[in-house]
Write an enzyme that holds these catalytic residues in place. Structure first.
Site, PDB file in Angstrom:
ATOM      1  N   LYS A 129       0.873  -1.120   0.236  1.00  0.00           N
ATOM      2  CA  LYS A 129       0.042  -0.159   0.042  1.00  0.00           C
ATOM      3  C   LYS A 129       0.862   1.219  -0.133  1.00  0.00           C
ATOM      4  CE  LYS A 129      -0.769   0.123   4.903  1.00  0.00           C
ATOM      5  NZ  LYS A 129      -0.091   1.396   5.427  1.00  0.00           N
ATOM      6  N   ASP A 130       2.185   1.255   0.251  1.00  0.00           N
ATOM      7  CA  ASP A 130       3.169   2.245   0.266  1.00  0.00           C
ATOM      8  C   ASP A 130       3.776   2.515  -1.193  1.00  0.00           C
ATOM      9  OD1 ASP A 130       2.589   2.810   2.944  1.00  0.00           O
ATOM     10  OD2 ASP A 130       4.532   1.625   3.533  1.00  0.00           O
ATOM     11  N   ALA A 174      -4.128   8.670  10.633  1.00  0.00           N
ATOM     12  CA  ALA A 174      -3.474   9.171   9.674  1.00  0.00           C
ATOM     13  C   ALA A 174      -3.714   9.016   8.270  1.00  0.00           C
ATOM     14  CB  ALA A 174      -2.013   8.920   9.717  1.00  0.00           C
ATOM     15  N   SER A 175      -4.892   8.041   8.021  1.00  0.00           N
ATOM     16  CA  SER A 175      -5.435   7.519   6.764  1.00  0.00           C
ATOM     17  C   SER A 175      -6.555   8.623   6.384  1.00  0.00           C
ATOM     18  CB  SER A 175      -5.799   6.379   6.823  1.00  0.00           C
ATOM     19  OG  SER A 175      -6.704   6.006   5.752  1.00  0.00           O
ATOM     20  N   ARG A 177      -8.346   7.877   4.051  1.00  0.00           N
ATOM     21  CA  ARG A 177      -9.386   6.785   3.484  1.00  0.00           C
ATOM     22  C   ARG A 177     -10.379   6.559   4.833  1.00  0.00           C
ATOM     23  NH1 ARG A 177      -9.738   1.669   4.672  1.00  0.00           N
ATOM     24  NH2 ARG A 177      -7.559   1.706   5.616  1.00  0.00           N
ATOM     25  N   ARG A 178      -9.524   6.243   5.669  1.00  0.00           N
ATOM     26  CA  ARG A 178     -10.379   5.920   6.980  1.00  0.00           C
ATOM     27  C   ARG A 178     -11.169   7.116   7.421  1.00  0.00           C
ATOM     28  NH1 ARG A 178      -4.943   2.971   9.138  1.00  0.00           N
ATOM     29  NH2 ARG A 178      -5.583   0.856   8.511  1.00  0.00           N
ATOM     30  N   ARG A 196      -0.046   9.948  13.908  1.00  0.00           N
ATOM     31  CA  ARG A 196       1.097   9.196  13.155  1.00  0.00           C
ATOM     32  C   ARG A 196       2.113   8.452  14.029  1.00  0.00           C
ATOM     33  NH1 ARG A 196       4.265  12.150   9.072  1.00  0.00           N
ATOM     34  NH2 ARG A 196       5.209  10.079   8.487  1.00  0.00           N
ATOM     35  N   ARG A 202       1.104   4.804  18.233  1.00  0.00           N
ATOM     36  CA  ARG A 202      -0.265   5.172  18.140  1.00  0.00           C
ATOM     37  C   ARG A 202      -1.071   4.411  19.278  1.00  0.00           C
ATOM     38  NH1 ARG A 202      -1.532   4.325  11.635  1.00  0.00           N
ATOM     39  NH2 ARG A 202       0.377   3.143  11.989  1.00  0.00           N
ATOM     40  N   CYS A 289      -1.767  10.984  -1.709  1.00  0.00           N
ATOM     41  CA  CYS A 289      -2.087  10.852  -0.069  1.00  0.00           C
ATOM     42  C   CYS A 289      -3.258  11.964  -0.037  1.00  0.00           C
ATOM     43  CB  CYS A 289      -0.963  11.365   0.612  1.00  0.00           C
ATOM     44  SG  CYS A 289       0.304  10.092   0.532  1.00  0.00           S
TER      45      CYS A 289
END
Length: 355
Positions: A129-130, A174-175, A177-178, A196, A202, A289
């Site tokens: 995913k990175d 930090a996403s 998407r979430r 992050r 976290r 991003c």
């Protein structure tokens, strides 16, 4: 700066899953033991050097790769035959800003790719995913290991699920998407975006009350033997995963036939095809991003590929979804991903991805 770890460094413990409800503090620990005295093994003696980031999760993935290579190739099981080289990336160095504000692609891969091209390492282990949808010149990525659980885990000390968090509760992630999917379903919640750090960091912030909940990839928690921290697991319907979530990718130089041969022996083709479908979707959208994008391809009960894709506005007010079903074959799946991306581009309209 690079740190070299020999193949004799401690292996990961076996995975364990605990379903008990937690009432105490979250268990926060690094699961990979790093022997700082392994520097005496020089790179000149190693048959294969693995490049990786230095987080506990990245090291877990590198050790998984090492162990698979050692079990498949006797010459790599010899003492000192494999070294793990830790490389710090831009994403590791800049922790004070959200990823979207740092900008650019390859934040967690660029320096590792450079080391590969320069011959400082022989293979590079990445969280897929990175990995940007383009690969640097002189490199190939011919191998994906078997995919882990793609779902997201909900973790909280005070609530059993997102739905049970009181209005105004803060979720750390930090996403984008979430964030977008959380706010779309639960607009009364608040999201702390610059949440992050590695998994352990976290979880520590959560224990300290910085936020009331967080979401983490189940795959990472399994690889770190930390599933006892999971409060509940979100379904694919509730939280569509990131493109290539749960997949490990291994790259080598395009002219290195020996490494390509090693990696071919590890490749899990079903995972590689699913990831290729998802990345075709992402490439069509030209996602960055700053754009909440999710995509997931899997084999359904009929043996075909089911692909689901999503794009959203960062605040969750607009969420566009689509799906495709087709043959579980590379050409069909690449076409499905691209076609789904083109559909969502058209539906989103001008300005959606630049806002």
């Amino acid at each position: 700066m690079e740190t070299i770890l020999s193949s004799s460094a401690l292996a990961l413990p076996c995975l364990k899953t605990s379903k008990c409800r937690r009432t105490a503090m979250l268990r926060v620990r690094a699961s990979v033991a790093i022997d700082q005295h392994t520097h005496q093994t020089t790179s000149n003696l190693a048959l294969l050097r693995i490049g990786t980031r230095g987080s506990p999760l990245a090291l877990a993935q590198a050790y998984e790769t090492r162990d698979k290579l050692m079990s498949s190739h006797p010459e790599l099981a010899e003492e000192g035959a494999i070294q793990i080289v830790v490389i710090k990336t831009t994403g590791d160095k800049i922790l004070s800003q959200p990823l979207a504000d740092i900008g650019g692609k390859g934040l967690f891969t660029k320096e590792i790719d450079e080391a590969l091209i320069n011959g400082d390492i022989d293979i590079a282990v990445h969280s897929m995913k990175d990995v940007p949808t383009y690969l640097p010149d002189k490199t190939i990525l011919p191998c994906n290991l078997p995919r882990e659980d793609v779902r997201d885990a909900f973790i909280s000390l005070t609530a059993s699920s997102l739905a049970h968090l009181p209005a105004g509760s803060v979720v750390g992630t930090a996403s984008l998407r979430r964030k977008s999917q959380i706010l779309h379903r639960y607009p009364s919640l608040s999201v702390q975006e610059n949440f992050r750090g590695n998994v352990q960091t976290r979880l520590r912030k959560l224990s300290e009350g910085v936020v009331q909940a967080t979401l983490l990839a189940v795959a990472g928690l399994k690889r770190l033997n930390m599933t006892e921290n999971v409060t509940s697991t979100l379904s694919i319907d509730d939280m569509l995963p990131a493109v290539a979530q749960g997949a490990i990718g291994i790259a080598c130089r395009s002219d290195d036939d020996k490494m390509a041969e090693y990696l071919a022996s590890l490749n899990h083709e079903e995972t590689r095809l699913a990831v290729s479908c998802e990345r075709a979707f992402l490439e069509t959208l030209d996602g960055s991003c700053r754009t909440p994008i999710a995509g997931y391809a899997c084999r359904n009960e009929d043996g075909n590929c089911l692909f689901r894709g999503l794009v959203a506005s960062p605040d969750g007010t607009r969420v566009l979804e689509t799906s495709r079903i087709g043959a579980y074959a590379v050409e069909d799946m690449m076409k499905m991903g691209k076609d789904a991306g083109e559909e969502l581009l058209s539906r989103a309209g001008p300005g959606f991805f630049s806002s």
